[in-house]
Design an enzyme around this catalytic site. Structure first.
Site, PDB file in Angstrom:
ATOM      1  N   ASP A 135       0.818  -1.213   0.000  1.00 53.32           N
ATOM      2  CA  ASP A 135       0.000   0.000   0.000  1.00 53.32           C
ATOM      3  C   ASP A 135       0.853   1.265   0.000  1.00 53.32           C
ATOM      4  OD1 ASP A 135      -2.222  -1.708   0.247  1.00 53.32           O
ATOM      5  OD2 ASP A 135      -2.028  -1.697   2.424  1.00 53.32           O
TER       6      ASP A 135
ATOM      7  N   LYS B 276       2.153   2.263  -5.051  1.00 54.44           N
ATOM      8  CA  LYS B 276       2.844   1.791  -6.254  1.00 54.44           C
ATOM      9  C   LYS B 276       2.010   1.992  -7.502  1.00 54.44           C
ATOM     10  CE  LYS B 276       3.247  -2.332  -4.472  1.00 54.44           C
ATOM     11  NZ  LYS B 276       2.785  -2.037  -3.120  1.00 54.44           N
TER      12      LYS B 276
ATOM     13  N   GLY C 100      -4.268  -4.263  -4.424  1.00 55.92           N
ATOM     14  CA  GLY C 100      -5.292  -3.285  -4.809  1.00 55.92           C
ATOM     15  C   GLY C 100      -4.566  -2.015  -5.192  1.00 55.92           C
ATOM     16  N   HIS C 101      -4.307  -1.840  -6.477  1.00 56.96           N
ATOM     17  CA  HIS C 101      -3.518  -0.686  -6.925  1.00 56.96           C
ATOM     18  C   HIS C 101      -4.454   0.414  -7.425  1.00 56.96           C
ATOM     19  CE1 HIS C 101       0.164  -3.534  -7.472  1.00 56.96           C
ATOM     20  NE2 HIS C 101      -0.080  -3.225  -6.220  1.00 56.96           N
TER      21      HIS C 101
ATOM     22  N   GLN D 139       2.299  -5.836  -3.072  1.00 56.38           N
ATOM     23  CA  GLN D 139       2.634  -5.904  -1.639  1.00 56.38           C
ATOM     24  C   GLN D 139       3.982  -5.170  -1.403  1.00 56.38           C
ATOM     25  OE1 GLN D 139       1.694  -9.298  -3.079  1.00 56.38           O
ATOM     26  NE2 GLN D 139      -0.310  -8.421  -2.825  1.00 56.38           N
TER      27      GLN D 139
HETATM   28  P1  IMP Z   1      -2.597 -12.691   1.718  1.00 57.02           P
HETATM   29  O1  IMP Z   1      -1.609 -12.141   0.745  1.00 57.02           O
HETATM   30  O2  IMP Z   1      -4.028 -12.432   1.338  1.00 57.02           O
HETATM   31  O3  IMP Z   1      -2.321 -14.141   2.053  1.00 57.02           O
HETATM   32  O4  IMP Z   1      -2.397 -11.912   3.109  1.00 57.02           O
HETATM   33  C1  IMP Z   1      -1.210 -12.039   3.895  1.00 57.02           C
HETATM   34  C2  IMP Z   1      -0.841 -10.700   4.528  1.00 57.02           C
HETATM   35  O5  IMP Z   1      -0.436  -9.782   3.510  1.00 57.02           O
HETATM   36  C3  IMP Z   1      -1.987 -10.002   5.266  1.00 57.02           C
HETATM   37  O6  IMP Z   1      -1.448  -9.282   6.358  1.00 57.02           O
HETATM   38  C4  IMP Z   1      -2.529  -9.020   4.237  1.00 57.02           C
HETATM   39  O7  IMP Z   1      -3.179  -7.930   4.827  1.00 57.02           O
HETATM   40  C5  IMP Z   1      -1.227  -8.604   3.558  1.00 57.02           C
HETATM   41  N1  IMP Z   1      -1.426  -8.148   2.172  1.00 57.02           N
HETATM   42  C6  IMP Z   1      -1.648  -8.910   1.090  1.00 57.02           C
HETATM   43  N2  IMP Z   1      -1.762  -8.144  -0.002  1.00 57.02           N
HETATM   44  C7  IMP Z   1      -1.577  -6.875   0.392  1.00 57.02           C
HETATM   45  C8  IMP Z   1      -1.515  -5.637  -0.312  1.00 57.02           C
HETATM   46  O8  IMP Z   1      -1.649  -5.556  -1.529  1.00 57.02           O
HETATM   47  N3  IMP Z   1      -1.312  -4.541   0.452  1.00 57.02           N
HETATM   48  C9  IMP Z   1      -1.113  -4.607   1.796  1.00 57.02           C
HETATM   49  N4  IMP Z   1      -1.143  -5.745   2.480  1.00 57.02           N
HETATM   50  C10 IMP Z   1      -1.360  -6.876   1.780  1.00 57.02           C
END
Ligand code: IMP
Length: 431
Positions: free
Chosen positions: A18, A21, A45-46, A229
């Site tokens: 977040d 990017k 979520g971009h 991420q």
């Molecule tokens: P997962 O990727 O859905 O398995 O989530 C694992 C961890 O990564 C959790 O803490 C999510 O909130 C975090 N996470 C996954 N994708 C994002 C992102 O795009 N932005 C911020 N945090 C993310």
């Protein structure tokens, strides 16, 4: 960033995701011919703003909103084919025809309905130890990939193989769901029918993405590899186990699209002017709830994928130094500087202390992370808007001093500063 010998540029998040990017990639995409994603999936979520329109892209690379740019989804991603086409159709309904410009790796792993059911059931079973996943089935799809039982895009073109994979996958998932005490059950036949219906559309987009990008680079095209991420969510280097299930760092960009590591010319690390995190796990510079809520409201810090409120804290230079080392960052982009405009003072995390001693490197274990104390420097706020600045000299003096200190503490040049959500609200330090 392109030019000066840079044809293949990686853009990575250098905090907990977040970082903004999407906006930076969208701006840089103007000078790129190709934009490719190399890991993650619909957990991302971009957010990209074009004129008055805001778009949140989950699986499609952020550069897609420039007409004519080619986009690719690399083998390192996990693709939810159902929501992928929904995303394409939504863009079409809003006047952006993008499907013909998107390629998908033959080798990309698919996220199926059972991965999402399992993700939620596993999270529930973790109780207080829940990771706070996005519920998009990401970790479960990567588990299947590594266990060598995943379904790949290329399998959609071979009906018998697809049926076999879906039937065995659904049976395994049903066993696991039952063991987790979930009432959910996967209907293999319905899943097979759903995938078969999507197969022609996905197969039309599928190709060898690594080959396409290699040929593009050989022609002299410019390629932007878009990370999702952030470094602190990297499955190896992040705050394990509170991480995502892929390597988010720049080294994975090469394997994640099918290029050799020598193809990567530069790495731009994106950081927010402060820190946020969504989901559980360590966040050393986290603010107490009252102050955290103020920053959350100022920065509209709610997850672009799940809408969850983000945890907020001060900029943590120790995190960014660590991320810079892991990624081989060559320059920084600092986003959301304008969010700090109204604050009377700003703090910068400069390092950590443990038992009275300075901690040099980012700790690997959770118990140490729980005990470290961040060391702060306090700087006066600037109290004037930065959002109209288009050159560094136009920024309030306090904001420039803040950026200079970030550059000093991280040892990195700041190339871009974003001062608002619109495309034009960006400063290129080289202008
Ligand atoms: P997962 O990727 O859905 O398995 O989530 C694992 C961890 O990564 C959790 O803490 C999510 O909130 C975090 N996470 C996954 N994708 C994002 C992102 O795009 N932005 C911020 N945090 C993310």
């Amino acid at each position: 960033m392109f030019g000066d010998g840079v044809r293949c540029l990686v853009v990575v998040g250098s905090q907990w995701g977040d970082e903004g990017k999407g906006k930076i990639v969208d701006v840089l995409a103007k000078d790129a011919d190709w934009i490719a994603r190399y890991q993650g999936g619909a957990n991302a979520g971009h957010t990209v703003r074009v004129g008055e329109d805001e778009f949140i892209l989950h699986q499609i690379p952020s550069g897609v909103l420039y007409p004519g740019k080619r986009c690719a989804l690399g083998n390192g991603m996990v693709l939810d084919p159902v929501t992928f086409f929904q995303e394409i159709d939504e863009l079409k309904a809003r006047g952006h025809e993008v499907e013909d410009r998107i390629l998908v790796s033959f080798r990309i792993q698919l996220v199926l309905s059972y991965h999402k059911l399992l993700d939620r059931a596993q999270e529930e079973s973790r109780g207080k130890g829940a990771i706070g996943t996005t519920g998009r089935g990401i970790g479960c799809a990567y588990e299947d990939k590594v266990a060598r039982v995943g379904v790949r895009a290329v399998d959609l073109a071979v009906p018998d193989r697809l049926r076999e994979l879906v039937e065995s996958g659904a049976a395994r998932a049903n066993d696991k769901l039952r063991a987790l005490g979930s009432q959910a059950e996967v209907d293999a036949a319905a899943l097979y029918d759903e995938l078969s219906a999507l197969a022609p559309r996905l197969s039309a987009r599928a190709c060898d993405v690594g080959l396409a990008l290699r040929k593009a680079l050989d022609r002299g095209d410019k390629v932007l590899l878009e990370g999702a991420q952030g470094a602190m969510l990297d499955v190896d280097h992040g705050t394990y186990p509170f991480v995502t299930s892929s390597n988010t760092t720049a080294g994975a960009a090469a394997t994640g699209v099918g290029l050799g590591p020598t193809a990567l010319d530069a790495v731009l690390g994106v950081v927010k002017a402060y820190t946020t995190r969504v989901g559980s796990g360590p966040l050393p510079t986290e603010l107490p709830e009252e102050e955290a809520a103020r920053l959350r409201e100022l920065g509209a810090e709610y997850g672009a994928t799940t809408g969850r409120p983000r945890r907020t804290g001060w900029f943590d230079a120790a995190v960014v130094r660590y991320a810079a080392r892991l990624n081989g960052v060559t320059a920084l982009a600092v986003s959301k500087l304008d969010v700090l405009d109204p604050l009377p003072e700003v703090k910068l995390g400069v390092g950590y202390r443990l038992n009275g001693e300075e901690v040099e490197e980012f700790p690997a274990d959770l118990s140490t992370l729980a005990r470290i104390e961040p060391l702060y420097e306090t700087m006066p706020g600037w109290g004037t808007p930065s959002s109209e600045a288009r050159r560094l000299e136009e920024l309030p003096a306090g904001a420039r001093a803040y950026l200079d200190r970030i550059a000093e503490l991280t040892g990195l040049p700041i190339r871009y500063v974003s001062v608002g959500t619109r495309r034009q609200q960006i400063i290129d330090a080289q202008d």
